[in-house]
Write a protein that holds these residues in place. Structure first.
Motif, PDB file in Angstrom:
ATOM      1  N   SER A 113       0.647  -1.608   0.118  1.00 54.84           N
ATOM      2  CA  SER A 113      -0.009   0.328  -0.160  1.00 54.84           C
ATOM      3  C   SER A 113       0.776   1.721  -0.494  1.00 54.84           C
ATOM      4  O   SER A 113       0.267   1.916  -0.925  1.00 54.84           O
ATOM      5  CB  SER A 113      -0.758  -0.068   1.290  1.00 54.84           C
ATOM      6  OG  SER A 113      -1.884  -1.008   0.914  1.00 54.84           O
ATOM      7  N   LEU A 171       0.811   3.951  -3.041  1.00 53.26           N
ATOM      8  CA  LEU A 171       0.207   5.654  -2.557  1.00 53.26           C
ATOM      9  C   LEU A 171       1.753   6.613  -3.268  1.00 53.26           C
ATOM     10  O   LEU A 171       1.158   7.680  -3.226  1.00 53.26           O
ATOM     11  CB  LEU A 171       0.167   5.234  -1.194  1.00 53.26           C
ATOM     12  CG  LEU A 171      -0.849   5.068  -0.475  1.00 53.26           C
ATOM     13  CD1 LEU A 171      -1.375   4.935   0.914  1.00 53.26           C
ATOM     14  CD2 LEU A 171      -2.620   5.691  -1.590  1.00 53.26           C
ATOM     15  N   VAL A 172       2.944   6.109  -3.097  1.00 46.45           N
ATOM     16  CA  VAL A 172       4.283   6.615  -3.224  1.00 46.45           C
ATOM     17  C   VAL A 172       3.934   6.698  -4.719  1.00 46.45           C
ATOM     18  O   VAL A 172       4.182   7.724  -4.754  1.00 46.45           O
ATOM     19  CB  VAL A 172       5.171   6.305  -2.766  1.00 46.45           C
ATOM     20  CG1 VAL A 172       6.767   6.742  -2.865  1.00 46.45           C
ATOM     21  CG2 VAL A 172       5.071   6.675  -1.018  1.00 46.45           C
ATOM     22  N   PHE A 207       1.474   6.622  -7.051  1.00 43.11           N
ATOM     23  CA  PHE A 207       0.818   7.018  -7.402  1.00 43.11           C
ATOM     24  C   PHE A 207       0.631   8.562  -7.397  1.00 43.11           C
ATOM     25  O   PHE A 207      -0.064   9.395  -8.144  1.00 43.11           O
ATOM     26  CB  PHE A 207      -0.840   6.805  -6.924  1.00 43.11           C
ATOM     27  CG  PHE A 207      -1.609   6.872  -7.582  1.00 43.11           C
ATOM     28  CD1 PHE A 207      -2.575   6.826  -8.799  1.00 43.11           C
ATOM     29  CD2 PHE A 207      -1.949   7.824  -7.040  1.00 43.11           C
ATOM     30  CE1 PHE A 207      -3.442   7.607 -10.007  1.00 43.11           C
ATOM     31  CE2 PHE A 207      -3.827   8.354  -7.258  1.00 43.11           C
ATOM     32  CZ  PHE A 207      -3.837   8.359  -8.143  1.00 43.11           C
ATOM     33  N   ALA A 208       1.335   9.039  -6.543  1.00 40.34           N
ATOM     34  CA  ALA A 208       1.287  10.451  -6.305  1.00 40.34           C
ATOM     35  C   ALA A 208       2.564  10.862  -6.501  1.00 40.34           C
ATOM     36  O   ALA A 208       2.125  12.421  -7.502  1.00 40.34           O
ATOM     37  CB  ALA A 208       2.029  10.964  -4.430  1.00 40.34           C
ATOM     38  N   ALA A 209       3.380  10.167  -6.848  1.00 41.58           N
ATOM     39  CA  ALA A 209       4.690  10.648  -8.266  1.00 41.58           C
ATOM     40  C   ALA A 209       3.952  10.588  -9.370  1.00 41.58           C
ATOM     41  O   ALA A 209       4.394  11.410 -10.494  1.00 41.58           O
ATOM     42  CB  ALA A 209       5.877   9.651  -8.359  1.00 41.58           C
ATOM     43  N   SER A 229       0.794  11.337 -10.496  1.00 44.60           N
ATOM     44  CA  SER A 229      -0.016  12.176 -10.194  1.00 44.60           C
ATOM     45  C   SER A 229       0.882  13.603 -10.668  1.00 44.60           C
ATOM     46  O   SER A 229       0.369  14.524 -11.064  1.00 44.60           O
ATOM     47  CB  SER A 229      -0.770  12.493  -9.498  1.00 44.60           C
ATOM     48  OG  SER A 229      -1.715  11.335  -9.341  1.00 44.60           O
ATOM     49  N   VAL A 230       1.651  13.669  -9.886  1.00 44.15           N
ATOM     50  CA  VAL A 230       2.325  14.751  -9.767  1.00 44.15           C
ATOM     51  C   VAL A 230       3.418  15.025 -11.362  1.00 44.15           C
ATOM     52  O   VAL A 230       3.277  15.985 -11.986  1.00 44.15           O
ATOM     53  CB  VAL A 230       3.478  14.868  -9.045  1.00 44.15           C
ATOM     54  CG1 VAL A 230       4.503  15.819  -9.055  1.00 44.15           C
ATOM     55  CG2 VAL A 230       2.972  15.667  -7.736  1.00 44.15           C
ATOM     56  N   ASP A 281       0.125  15.895 -14.458  1.00 37.33           N
ATOM     57  CA  ASP A 281      -0.671  17.247 -13.349  1.00 37.33           C
ATOM     58  C   ASP A 281       0.185  18.197 -14.608  1.00 37.33           C
ATOM     59  O   ASP A 281      -0.026  19.128 -15.412  1.00 37.33           O
ATOM     60  CB  ASP A 281      -0.568  17.499 -11.969  1.00 37.33           C
ATOM     61  CG  ASP A 281      -1.399  18.822 -11.949  1.00 37.33           C
ATOM     62  OD1 ASP A 281      -2.569  19.119 -12.637  1.00 37.33           O
ATOM     63  OD2 ASP A 281      -0.497  20.014 -11.088  1.00 37.33           O
ATOM     64  N   ALA A 301       9.366  14.072  -9.835  1.00 38.69           N
ATOM     65  CA  ALA A 301       8.500  12.825  -9.435  1.00 38.69           C
ATOM     66  C   ALA A 301       8.899  12.250 -10.388  1.00 38.69           C
ATOM     67  O   ALA A 301       8.720  10.479  -9.707  1.00 38.69           O
ATOM     68  CB  ALA A 301       6.833  13.834 -10.698  1.00 38.69           C
ATOM     69  N   LEU A 327       9.211   8.179  -9.249  1.00 40.08           N
ATOM     70  CA  LEU A 327       8.408   7.129 -10.094  1.00 40.08           C
ATOM     71  C   LEU A 327       9.178   5.549 -10.906  1.00 40.08           C
ATOM     72  O   LEU A 327       8.691   4.315 -10.058  1.00 40.08           O
ATOM     73  CB  LEU A 327       7.112   7.351 -11.158  1.00 40.08           C
ATOM     74  CG  LEU A 327       6.209   6.447 -11.564  1.00 40.08           C
ATOM     75  CD1 LEU A 327       5.179   5.850 -10.811  1.00 40.08           C
ATOM     76  CD2 LEU A 327       5.569   7.131 -13.117  1.00 40.08           C
ATOM     77  N   CYS A 354      10.034   4.092  -7.510  1.00 42.96           N
ATOM     78  CA  CYS A 354       8.898   2.757  -6.623  1.00 42.96           C
ATOM     79  C   CYS A 354       9.291   1.445  -7.928  1.00 42.96           C
ATOM     80  O   CYS A 354       9.333   0.411  -7.106  1.00 42.96           O
ATOM     81  CB  CYS A 354       8.205   3.217  -6.494  1.00 42.96           C
ATOM     82  SG  CYS A 354       8.012   4.571  -5.337  1.00 42.96           S
TER      83      CYS A 354
END
Length: 126
Positions: free
Chosen positions: A30, A34-35, A37-39, A41-42, A45, A89, A93, A96
């Motif tokens: 998890s 999360l890490v 997905f955050a990277a 997303s950044v 975006d 970012a 990613l 990870c």
């Protein structure tokens, strides 16, 4: 198929952390999801915002509708600070993703050594 190979392939081909979830390493999986997905997303975006800026400048007439001019505009659309965030970012990613592949394979192999019945048909226990 061995559980270690399956977990590594899931982490490599689907998303980082999925292999850990298959191995029932829920906390680690998890956190990795999360890490990553955050990277992700950044990065997406920021690319989207740069694309909107370029389109706005084209529509305003600041940039001619010439492929060379648009390519120059896209390549010069990031400033130094923006570039650092974008690169960070992407690096997070990729890190990870690599960690997910290697660690899920390592954990799967350790589980296989503890319980040889976890290996799939056609594979030999270690």
């Amino acid at each position: 198929m061995k559980k270690s190979s399956k977990a590594a392939l899931l982490s490599a081909l689907i998303f980082p952390g999925v292999g850990h979830l298959v191995l029932r390493q829920y906390l680690r999986g998890s956190a990795l999801v999360l890490v990553a997905f955050a990277a992700f997303s950044v990065a997406v975006d920021r690319a989207y915002q740069r694309a909107l800026t370029v389109v706005d400048r084209i529509l305003a007439g600041d940039v001619p509708t010439d492929t060379g001019a648009i390519a120059d505009m896209v390549s010069n659309s990031t400033s130094g600070a923006d570039s650092v965030i974008d690169n960070a970012a992407v690096i997070v990613l990729v890190a990870c993703w690599l960690f997910g592949i290697i660690d899920s394979h390592r954990l799967g192999a350790a589980q296989e050594r503890q319980d040889p019945s976890m290996t799939g048909p056609g594979s030999r226990p270690r």
